[in-house]
Scaffold this active site. Structure first.
Site, PDB file in Angstrom:
ATOM      1  N   ASP A  65       0.866  -1.184   0.000  1.00  0.00           N
ATOM      2  CA  ASP A  65       0.000   0.000   0.000  1.00  0.00           C
ATOM      3  C   ASP A  65       0.899   1.229   0.000  1.00  0.00           C
ATOM      4  O   ASP A  65       1.488   1.568   1.027  1.00  0.00           O
ATOM      5  CB  ASP A  65      -0.889   0.007   1.243  1.00  0.00           C
ATOM      6  CG  ASP A  65      -1.981  -1.041   1.193  1.00  0.00           C
ATOM      7  OD1 ASP A  65      -2.793  -0.995   0.265  1.00  0.00           O
ATOM      8  OD2 ASP A  65      -2.016  -1.910   2.087  1.00  0.00           O
ATOM      9  N   ARG A  73       3.939   2.775   3.149  1.00  0.00           N
ATOM     10  CA  ARG A  73       4.770   1.856   3.945  1.00  0.00           C
ATOM     11  C   ARG A  73       6.250   2.200   3.826  1.00  0.00           C
ATOM     12  O   ARG A  73       7.028   1.913   4.727  1.00  0.00           O
ATOM     13  CB  ARG A  73       4.538   0.410   3.506  1.00  0.00           C
ATOM     14  CG  ARG A  73       3.080  -0.005   3.351  1.00  0.00           C
ATOM     15  CD  ARG A  73       2.233   0.298   4.571  1.00  0.00           C
ATOM     16  NE  ARG A  73       0.859  -0.136   4.359  1.00  0.00           N
ATOM     17  CZ  ARG A  73      -0.187   0.291   5.050  1.00  0.00           C
ATOM     18  NH1 ARG A  73      -0.023   1.192   5.999  1.00  0.00           N
ATOM     19  NH2 ARG A  73      -1.388  -0.171   4.799  1.00  0.00           N
ATOM     20  N   ARG A 134      -7.125  10.528   0.641  1.00  0.00           N
ATOM     21  CA  ARG A 134      -6.669   9.417  -0.203  1.00  0.00           C
ATOM     22  C   ARG A 134      -7.383   9.450  -1.557  1.00  0.00           C
ATOM     23  O   ARG A 134      -6.900   8.850  -2.522  1.00  0.00           O
ATOM     24  CB  ARG A 134      -6.942   8.077   0.478  1.00  0.00           C
ATOM     25  CG  ARG A 134      -6.246   7.898   1.810  1.00  0.00           C
ATOM     26  CD  ARG A 134      -6.781   6.674   2.538  1.00  0.00           C
ATOM     27  NE  ARG A 134      -6.528   5.452   1.802  1.00  0.00           N
ATOM     28  CZ  ARG A 134      -7.133   4.289   2.055  1.00  0.00           C
ATOM     29  NH1 ARG A 134      -8.065   4.220   2.997  1.00  0.00           N
ATOM     30  NH2 ARG A 134      -6.833   3.219   1.355  1.00  0.00           N
ATOM     31  N   LYS A 164      -8.677   0.892  -6.014  1.00  0.00           N
ATOM     32  CA  LYS A 164      -9.449   0.670  -4.792  1.00  0.00           C
ATOM     33  C   LYS A 164     -10.682   1.588  -4.787  1.00  0.00           C
ATOM     34  O   LYS A 164     -10.603   2.708  -5.276  1.00  0.00           O
ATOM     35  CB  LYS A 164      -8.624   1.021  -3.557  1.00  0.00           C
ATOM     36  CG  LYS A 164      -7.303   0.297  -3.383  1.00  0.00           C
ATOM     37  CD  LYS A 164      -6.559   0.954  -2.229  1.00  0.00           C
ATOM     38  CE  LYS A 164      -5.241   0.302  -1.964  1.00  0.00           C
ATOM     39  NZ  LYS A 164      -4.487   0.999  -0.900  1.00  0.00           N
ATOM     40  N   HIS A 165     -11.751   1.220  -4.128  1.00  0.00           N
ATOM     41  CA  HIS A 165     -12.181  -0.077  -3.610  1.00  0.00           C
ATOM     42  C   HIS A 165     -13.492  -0.373  -4.312  1.00  0.00           C
ATOM     43  O   HIS A 165     -14.494   0.266  -4.017  1.00  0.00           O
ATOM     44  CB  HIS A 165     -12.395  -0.054  -2.099  1.00  0.00           C
ATOM     45  CG  HIS A 165     -11.200   0.357  -1.297  1.00  0.00           C
ATOM     46  ND1 HIS A 165     -10.865   1.684  -1.079  1.00  0.00           N
ATOM     47  CD2 HIS A 165     -10.250  -0.374  -0.646  1.00  0.00           C
ATOM     48  CE1 HIS A 165      -9.788   1.741  -0.323  1.00  0.00           C
ATOM     49  NE2 HIS A 165      -9.378   0.512  -0.053  1.00  0.00           N
ATOM     50  N   HIS A 177     -12.295  -0.884   8.463  1.00  0.00           N
ATOM     51  CA  HIS A 177     -11.292  -1.594   9.265  1.00  0.00           C
ATOM     52  C   HIS A 177     -11.869  -1.997  10.617  1.00  0.00           C
ATOM     53  O   HIS A 177     -11.381  -2.944  11.245  1.00  0.00           O
ATOM     54  CB  HIS A 177     -10.065  -0.716   9.498  1.00  0.00           C
ATOM     55  CG  HIS A 177      -9.283  -0.433   8.255  1.00  0.00           C
ATOM     56  ND1 HIS A 177      -9.580   0.629   7.422  1.00  0.00           N
ATOM     57  CD2 HIS A 177      -8.229  -1.076   7.693  1.00  0.00           C
ATOM     58  CE1 HIS A 177      -8.719   0.629   6.405  1.00  0.00           C
ATOM     59  NE2 HIS A 177      -7.899  -0.390   6.551  1.00  0.00           N
ATOM     60  N   ASP A 247     -10.205  -6.973  -0.476  1.00  0.00           N
ATOM     61  CA  ASP A 247      -9.514  -6.197   0.545  1.00  0.00           C
ATOM     62  C   ASP A 247      -9.139  -7.169   1.664  1.00  0.00           C
ATOM     63  O   ASP A 247      -9.532  -8.347   1.663  1.00  0.00           O
ATOM     64  CB  ASP A 247     -10.408  -5.064   1.053  1.00  0.00           C
ATOM     65  CG  ASP A 247      -9.621  -3.904   1.646  1.00  0.00           C
ATOM     66  OD1 ASP A 247      -8.411  -4.062   1.912  1.00  0.00           O
ATOM     67  OD2 ASP A 247     -10.212  -2.834   1.861  1.00  0.00           O
TER      68      ASP A 247
END
Length: 334
Positions: A65, A73, A134, A164-165, A177, A247
């Site tokens: 990601d 990351r 995002r 995404k998504h 999440h 996901d």
């Protein structure tokens, strides 16, 4: 050699444990996904990706990601920081393309060849900020304009993009999440959410599903686990025929054991199931429950690699010059 299992898994830390290597040799997954817990330095990360491919094969995809902004990351001081996607709204799309090319080149140099980006979800006012900056815009036409450039940039930098998504996360009022979002908008209104994915359906990117329950599409199953949403909407109305990956099945929006969720996602029509926790018992259960990668999914993966290869030709621009061009373009509103 037997076909790999249709699962992408995470790992626990910055190096493969002996138990993880044994699991890879017992149940070979299609590929891996890495997180901040797996990243310490360029040398360490290159060693980890090399070790993974030594077990899974040179062509095994390793996902990350890396969107820019708060979802990254690879971070300073070892890697450059990248602006959040929202920074490119209303700008010259060449800036988004240059940015994505640079981002891809950093990932590919570290052995990460599948970049989970761009986010095509609408950045709608009043929705949960799990998308927020995002997303490129609230306007589907602007999302399409910037996302097309972003995908070109990632492919030109040597990476395979993951949109995404699907079919759209922008109307979620809670964070998937943590819990399952319920979207009650009627199908006609959801056409705006679908539009960016439909416009890029044939671009050669993978797509990632949304853990959202759309009551007008399937009142019983979240999209990731819904044969109706995957077949009628994603494959049908949107027209996506590329690699469809779930996901993370470890997210709290879904309930069930790792094995149950992998089996359900694959049965619903996902090509690949994503199990990211890095816990050995979760990965083992996910792999045990998965069937082998189908021939159709394998062909879709090959098509995505071909689209990437056609875009990059293995020749990359000078990163310093490209960064300067991006920054100059960002200073000028298109």
């Amino acid at each position: 050699m037997d076909r790999a299992r249709a699962v992408i898994i995470g790992f626990s830390g910055p190096a493969l444990l002996a138990e993880e290597v044994a699991l890879l040799r017992r149940f070979r997954p299609v590929g891996a996904i890495l997180f901040a817990r797996n990243v310490e330095s360029p040398a360490q990360l290159a060693g980890l990706t090399a070790a993974i491919r030594e077990e899974l094969g040179e062509s095994a995809p390793i996902l990350v990601d890396q969107e820019g902004g708060r979802v990254a990351r690879l971070r300073p001081p070892h890697w450059p920081g990248f602006p959040p996607p929202a920074a490119f709204e209303g700008r010259n799309p060449a800036a988004a393309e240059a940015n994505a090319t640079l981002l891809a080149m950093e990932c590919v140099a570290a052995g990460l060849d599948v970049v989970c980006s761009p986010v095509l979800d609408l950045r709608l006012p009043g929705s949960h900020d799990v998308i927020g900056d995002r997303g490129f815009s609230a306007d589907p036409r602007e999302v399409i304009r910037v996302a097309e450039a972003w995908v070109r940039g990632l492919q030109s930098g040597g990476a395979i993009p993951v949109m995404k998504h699907m079919p759209g996360h922008g109307r979620a009022m809670v964070d998937s999440h943590l819990e399952l979002p319920r979207v009650t908008a009627e199908r006609l209104m959801l056409a705006a959410d679908f539009a960016p994915f439909a416009a890029l359906a044939r671009c050669g990117a993978w797509a990632m599903t949304a853990h959202l329950l759309y009551t007008d599409l399937d009142p019983e199953h979240p999209a990731t686990l819904s044969p109706r949403v995957i077949q009628e909407v994603m494959r049908g109305e949107i027209g996506f025929d590329g690699v469809l990956v779930s996901d993370d099945l470890d997210m709290k929006a879904l309930s069930g054991s790792p094995g149950e969720l992998v089996a359900a996602a694959l049965a619903a029509g996902c090509d690949l199931a994503l199990q990211c926790s890095g816990r050995l018992e979760d990965s083992a259960a996910a792999l045990a429950a998965a069937g082998p990668l189908t021939e159709k999914a394998e062909a879709r993966m090959a098509a995505a690699r071909a689209a990437r290869d056609a875009a990059c030709n293995g020749v990359f621009p000078d990163p310093i010059a490209l960064a300067g061009r991006r920054d100059a373009l960002l200073r000028d509103v298109a």
